[in-house]
Design a protein around this motif. Structure first.
Motif, PDB file in Angstrom:
ATOM      1  N   TRP A  18      -5.583 -50.211 -79.452  1.00  0.00           N
ATOM      2  CA  TRP A  18      -4.436 -49.377 -79.099  1.00  0.00           C
ATOM      3  C   TRP A  18      -4.849 -47.959 -78.746  1.00  0.00           C
ATOM      4  O   TRP A  18      -4.198 -47.302 -77.936  1.00  0.00           O
ATOM      5  N   GLN A  19      -5.932 -47.469 -79.346  1.00  0.00           N
ATOM      6  CA  GLN A  19      -6.346 -46.098 -79.129  1.00  0.00           C
ATOM      7  C   GLN A  19      -7.325 -45.934 -77.983  1.00  0.00           C
ATOM      8  O   GLN A  19      -7.618 -44.818 -77.571  1.00  0.00           O
ATOM      9  N   ARG A  25      -4.884 -46.902 -69.751  1.00  0.00           N
ATOM     10  CA  ARG A  25      -5.029 -47.075 -68.304  1.00  0.00           C
ATOM     11  C   ARG A  25      -4.406 -48.391 -67.845  1.00  0.00           C
ATOM     12  O   ARG A  25      -3.695 -48.437 -66.840  1.00  0.00           O
ATOM     13  N   GLY A  26      -4.673 -49.470 -68.582  1.00  0.00           N
ATOM     14  CA  GLY A  26      -4.078 -50.753 -68.221  1.00  0.00           C
ATOM     15  C   GLY A  26      -2.567 -50.704 -68.266  1.00  0.00           C
ATOM     16  O   GLY A  26      -1.890 -51.243 -67.378  1.00  0.00           O
ATOM     17  N   ASP A 143     -17.121 -53.589 -73.086  1.00  0.00           N
ATOM     18  CA  ASP A 143     -16.216 -53.209 -74.172  1.00  0.00           C
ATOM     19  C   ASP A 143     -14.864 -52.722 -73.675  1.00  0.00           C
ATOM     20  O   ASP A 143     -13.892 -52.726 -74.435  1.00  0.00           O
ATOM     21  N   GLU A 144     -14.790 -52.277 -72.425  1.00  0.00           N
ATOM     22  CA  GLU A 144     -13.539 -51.729 -71.907  1.00  0.00           C
ATOM     23  C   GLU A 144     -12.538 -52.798 -71.494  1.00  0.00           C
ATOM     24  O   GLU A 144     -11.341 -52.518 -71.372  1.00  0.00           O
ATOM     25  N   GLN A 145     -13.001 -54.009 -71.279  1.00  0.00           N
ATOM     26  CA  GLN A 145     -12.140 -55.024 -70.669  1.00  0.00           C
ATOM     27  C   GLN A 145     -11.027 -55.500 -71.591  1.00  0.00           C
ATOM     28  O   GLN A 145      -9.892 -55.690 -71.156  1.00  0.00           O
ATOM     29  N   GLY A 146     -11.340 -55.694 -72.867  1.00  0.00           N
ATOM     30  CA  GLY A 146     -10.311 -56.134 -73.806  1.00  0.00           C
ATOM     31  C   GLY A 146      -9.150 -55.152 -73.906  1.00  0.00           C
ATOM     32  O   GLY A 146      -7.984 -55.536 -73.736  1.00  0.00           O
ATOM     33  N   GLY A 151      -3.578 -53.596 -72.661  1.00  0.00           N
ATOM     34  CA  GLY A 151      -2.681 -52.548 -72.191  1.00  0.00           C
ATOM     35  C   GLY A 151      -1.763 -53.047 -71.088  1.00  0.00           C
ATOM     36  O   GLY A 151      -0.559 -52.780 -71.088  1.00  0.00           O
ATOM     37  N   GLY A 152      -2.317 -53.813 -70.145  1.00  0.00           N
ATOM     38  CA  GLY A 152      -1.480 -54.406 -69.103  1.00  0.00           C
ATOM     39  C   GLY A 152      -0.513 -55.428 -69.664  1.00  0.00           C
ATOM     40  O   GLY A 152       0.653 -55.489 -69.253  1.00  0.00           O
TER      41      GLY A 152
END
Length: 253
Positions: A18-19, A25-26, A143-146, A151-152
């Protein structure tokens, strides 16, 4: 000195997800297309009740199925007492694109435990797939993909379900003369237009449209099934003859 371990998307804590900046961004990028999702969700909620589904079944359908195109394709079949195999076959054909999505997402999420992959599968939708692939064109886990994915999902799922529930609640108060079905069609055309990004996707869309028109006289709206089958076939052919094209394998979706 040993090589650094490859980055993965596996199991950050809920607080970190969440943080994470990619979660925001998503969510932000999905918010830009939430208006079309809201219109389509409202239309689907109204359509379920107008087709004769009791409200409890409509609520069950919106939460369990979570696929507007499959819902709208199966509703007229249910209302006309079509054979159950026709309903299931139509819904399965309409959702064939998710097989393609799964293949596309395998390099990113294939390493995750089965439970997490099942959760990803339930929350997968057309546009969060498109937005994800634009954000991460290189097929390797990071690590950014999850966080970006979730978020989307947060915007997509809440927007869809919220408006679908509103449509269910207000279905008896919304006159048919308002033409919500046409508004929903326009919304879907707008969303579809955002997916036509290259020659392969345009060809698949054109073939599907021609097949749908040519098979329009078929009963139970089976022209939709014919159109999907034609799009999948042309997508496979494009992928076979031009495998280096980055979008060819996704054309059928």
């Amino acid at each position: 000195m040993p090589d650094a371990a490859p980055a993965t998307t596996a199991a950050p804590s809920h607080a970190r997800v969440w943080q994470h900046p990619e979660f925001r961004r998503g969510a932000r990028e999905m918010t830009g297309i939430a208006l079309g999702l809201a219109a389509w969700g409202l239309v689907t909620g109204v359509a379920m009740v107008k087709s004769g589904l009791p409200i409890p079944l409509a609520l069950l359908m919106t939460f369990v199925v979570f696929a507007g195109s499959a819902q709208l394709a199966s509703l007229p079949l249910i209302a006309s007492d079509a054979p159950i195999w026709v309903v299931w076959a139509t819904a399965a054909c309409v959702n064939l694109r998710f097989v393609i999505f799964s293949a596309g997402w395998r390099p990113y999420f294939g390493h995750l435990p089965l439970r997490q992959r099942l959760m990803h599968g339930y929350f997968t939708a057309d546009l969060n797939y498109v937005m994800f692939m634009r954000r991460f064109p290189e097929p390797r886990p990071t690590d950014e993909q999850g966080p970006y994915f979730w978020g989307g999902v947060a915007i997509n799922w809440v927007t869809w379900q919220g408006m679908s529930l509103l449509g269910i609640a207000l279905a008896d108060r919304i006159p048919t003369a308002w033409g919500l079905g046409f508004a929903g069609t326009l919304a879907l055309i707008g969303l579809t237009g955002s997916l036509l990004v290259d020659k392969a996707t345009w060809i698949a869309a054109a073939v599907a449209a021609c097949a749908a028109v040519a098979a329009f006289a078929l009963p139970f709206k089976l022209n939709i099934v014919v159109a999907i089958a034609a799009a999948v076939a042309i997508g496979v052919l494009l992928d076979h003859f031009n495998p280096s094209a980055p979008q060819a394998g996704k054309a059928a979706s």
